[in-house]
Design a protein around this motif. Structure first.
Motif, short mmCIF file in Angstrom:
data_model
loop_
_atom_site.label_atom_id
_atom_site.label_comp_id
_atom_site.label_asym_id
_atom_site.label_seq_id
_atom_site.Cartn_x
_atom_site.Cartn_y
_atom_site.Cartn_z
N SER A 64 0.83 -1.21 0.00
CA SER A 64 0.00 0.00 0.00
C SER A 64 0.87 1.25 0.00
CB SER A 64 -0.93 0.00 1.21
OG SER A 64 -0.17 0.03 2.42
N GLY A 65 0.32 2.33 -0.61
CA GLY A 65 0.98 3.62 -0.59
C GLY A 65 2.22 3.70 -1.45
N ILE A 66 2.42 2.75 -2.34
CA ILE A 66 3.61 2.74 -3.20
C ILE A 66 3.23 3.20 -4.59
CG2 ILE A 66 5.43 1.33 -4.23
CD1 ILE A 66 5.20 -0.57 -1.87
N THR A 67 4.05 4.09 -5.14
CA THR A 67 3.87 4.50 -6.52
C THR A 67 4.70 3.58 -7.40
OG1 THR A 67 3.51 6.81 -5.90
CG2 THR A 67 4.15 6.36 -8.19
N TRP A 68 4.01 2.85 -8.30
CA TRP A 68 4.69 1.87 -9.15
C TRP A 68 4.91 2.45 -10.54
CZ3 TRP A 68 6.52 -2.48 -6.98
CH2 TRP A 68 5.96 -2.89 -5.76
N GLN A 69 6.10 2.26 -11.02
CA GLN A 69 6.43 2.62 -12.40
C GLN A 69 6.84 1.32 -13.11
OE1 GLN A 69 9.44 5.66 -12.15
NE2 GLN A 69 8.02 7.19 -11.32
N LEU A 70 5.86 0.66 -13.71
CA LEU A 70 6.04 -0.66 -14.30
C LEU A 70 5.99 -0.59 -15.82
CD1 LEU A 70 3.78 -2.87 -12.01
CD2 LEU A 70 6.23 -2.50 -11.81
N PRO A 71 6.85 -1.36 -16.51
CA PRO A 71 6.74 -1.45 -17.96
C PRO A 71 5.63 -2.44 -18.32
CG PRO A 71 8.52 -2.85 -17.21
CD PRO A 71 7.98 -2.15 -15.98
N PRO A 72 5.12 -2.40 -19.56
CA PRO A 72 4.12 -3.39 -19.97
C PRO A 72 4.63 -4.82 -19.81
CG PRO A 72 4.30 -1.62 -21.58
CD PRO A 72 5.43 -1.44 -20.63
N GLN A 73 5.93 -5.00 -20.04
CA GLN A 73 6.55 -6.32 -19.85
C GLN A 73 8.02 -6.14 -19.50
OE1 GLN A 73 5.79 -8.20 -23.64
NE2 GLN A 73 7.62 -7.34 -24.59
N LEU A 74 8.55 -7.15 -18.83
CA LEU A 74 9.95 -7.13 -18.39
C LEU A 74 10.70 -8.27 -19.06
CD1 LEU A 74 12.32 -6.32 -16.46
CD2 LEU A 74 11.33 -7.93 -14.81
N LYS A 75 11.78 -7.93 -19.73
CA LYS A 75 12.66 -8.94 -20.32
C LYS A 75 13.81 -9.22 -19.36
CE LYS A 75 15.55 -10.02 -24.34
NZ LYS A 75 16.09 -9.52 -25.63
N VAL A 76 13.92 -10.47 -18.91
CA VAL A 76 14.94 -10.88 -17.95
C VAL A 76 16.00 -11.71 -18.68
CG1 VAL A 76 15.40 -12.18 -15.84
CG2 VAL A 76 13.28 -10.88 -16.09
N THR A 77 17.25 -11.31 -18.60
CA THR A 77 18.36 -12.01 -19.25
C THR A 77 19.39 -12.42 -18.21
OG1 THR A 77 18.06 -10.70 -21.27
CG2 THR A 77 20.15 -11.87 -21.02
N ALA A 78 19.81 -13.68 -18.26
CA ALA A 78 20.80 -14.19 -17.31
C ALA A 78 22.21 -13.88 -17.80
CB ALA A 78 20.64 -15.69 -17.13
N LEU A 79 23.01 -13.33 -16.92
CA LEU A 79 24.41 -13.08 -17.25
C LEU A 79 25.13 -14.40 -17.49
CD1 LEU A 79 25.28 -10.31 -14.64
CD2 LEU A 79 24.99 -10.02 -17.11
N ALA A 80 26.17 -14.37 -18.33
CA ALA A 80 26.87 -15.61 -18.67
C ALA A 80 28.30 -15.32 -19.06
CB ALA A 80 26.16 -16.32 -19.83
N GLN A 81 29.11 -16.35 -18.94
CA GLN A 81 30.46 -16.35 -19.50
C GLN A 81 30.61 -17.62 -20.32
OE1 GLN A 81 33.63 -16.73 -16.58
NE2 GLN A 81 32.24 -17.65 -15.09
#
Length: 323
Positions: free
Chosen positions: A98-115
């Protein structure tokens, strides 16, 4: 007149000070901003891994940071989460939103770091392991080229094993395990052609049946032992004096099946016949009725009783009978 004006100005300044001071001490609201793309690592990711927080309630922010949002994709891979899925997962954490202002994108792309670990590096590590396991003159060739693999960030270590041992007449398999930051990540199976060369005994001339091996009748040549019949010899003292069972052509590799044993006892030779009966050992004189090599069983005759029995050749004068 001037005094009244001065008092008015002071009143105005005081009121303004109270107003602006009140504004400055008003608590700042909490804002959570999530970008449209994020790079992460680890087994799973949290809100703290992807979001920016703006507010003064550090205790509440810490709780929000710990909200788990999902598993991390494979290294170097991505997936997309819709904004409503993100909110649903945050609500499922049962943390006060409660009481939080959210700034959300329509979708989130999650990429895993790698070597990346190259296939050449895997071959190099496995080849070094094989070289440490082998002695003498060897040639190691990779069979095929393994693919590059992607792993999470962290210190890389390798563990190796030979599940089927080293083979010289077939591909040798090396199992190579990849660990990242002390945790096992993946295992690859690599194949190698391993050749080992040794100096082996070869007939230097025609050897006739029953002819004993001498230093002059044998030479040693470098050969790929993976292509040889088992039972070859690398030392002269192992075969010196042994008779060949059949005629051998020059250049043939000498093996155990081609050789007989040195005859220790000849037919008609006097021998000592030994036998054990309980804890008592009996020895009597006898005559050999057959030629015999060490370990062979031959017929012998007791010189006193004239009885013919079978016994095992122990040395050049002794035959042990079983009674």
């Amino acid at each position: 007149m001037k005094t009244n004006l001065y008092r008015l100005i002071m009143v105005i300044l005081c009121v303004a000070g109270i107003f602006f001071t009140g504004q400055s001490v008003q608590a700042q609201e909490l804002t959570v901003s999530i970008p449209p793309e994020a790079t992460i690592t680890g087994q799973y990711f949290t809100l703290g891994d992807i979001a920016r927080f703006n507010g003064d309630d550090n205790e509440r922010i810490d709780r929000l940071r710990q909200i788990r949002l999902g598993h991390t994709p494979q290294p170097g891979q991505s997936y997309v989460l819709a904004g409503d899925i993100l909110m649903a997962r945050m609500r499922a954490a049962r943390v006060d939103l409660s009481g939080i202002t959210w700034q959300l994108p329509p979708q989130l792309k999650v990429t895993a770091l790698a070597q990346s670990i190259s296939g050449q590096e895997l071959v190099k590590q496995a080849k070094q392991y094989l070289e440490a396991c082998l002695t003498g003159e060897v040639m190691i060739t990779s069979v095929g080229q393994p693919r590059d693999i992607l792993v999470p960030p962290g210190e890389i270590a390798f563990t190796m094993a030979l599940p089927y041992g080293i083979r010289y007449n077939a591909p040798t398999n090396v199992s190579i395990g990849v660990q990242v930051a002390g945790r096992s990540f993946s295992t690859a199976m690599l194949r190698f052609d391993v050749k080992k060369y040794q100096q082996v005994a070869i007939a230097s001339r025609v050897l006739n049946a029953n002819e004993p091996i001498t230093a002059e009748s044998i030479i040693f040549e470098r050969r790929d032992i993976g292509r040889l019949t088992p039972g070859y010899f690398t030392k002269l003292d192992k075969i010196l004096g042994l008779p060949v069972k059949r005629q051998l052509a020059p250049g043939i590799v000498i093996t155990e099946t081609m050789l007989g044993q040195i005859v220790l006892i000849r037919r008609g030779q006097p021998v000592t016949i030994t036998a054990k009966n309980g804890g008592i050992e009996v020895m009597v004189s006898g005559i050999a009725l057959q030629d015999g090599s060490k370990g062979e069983f031959i017929r012998v005759k007791n010189s006193n009783s004239k009885k013919v029995i079978r016994g095992q050749v122990i040395d050049d004068t002794t035959v042990r009978a079983n009674i």
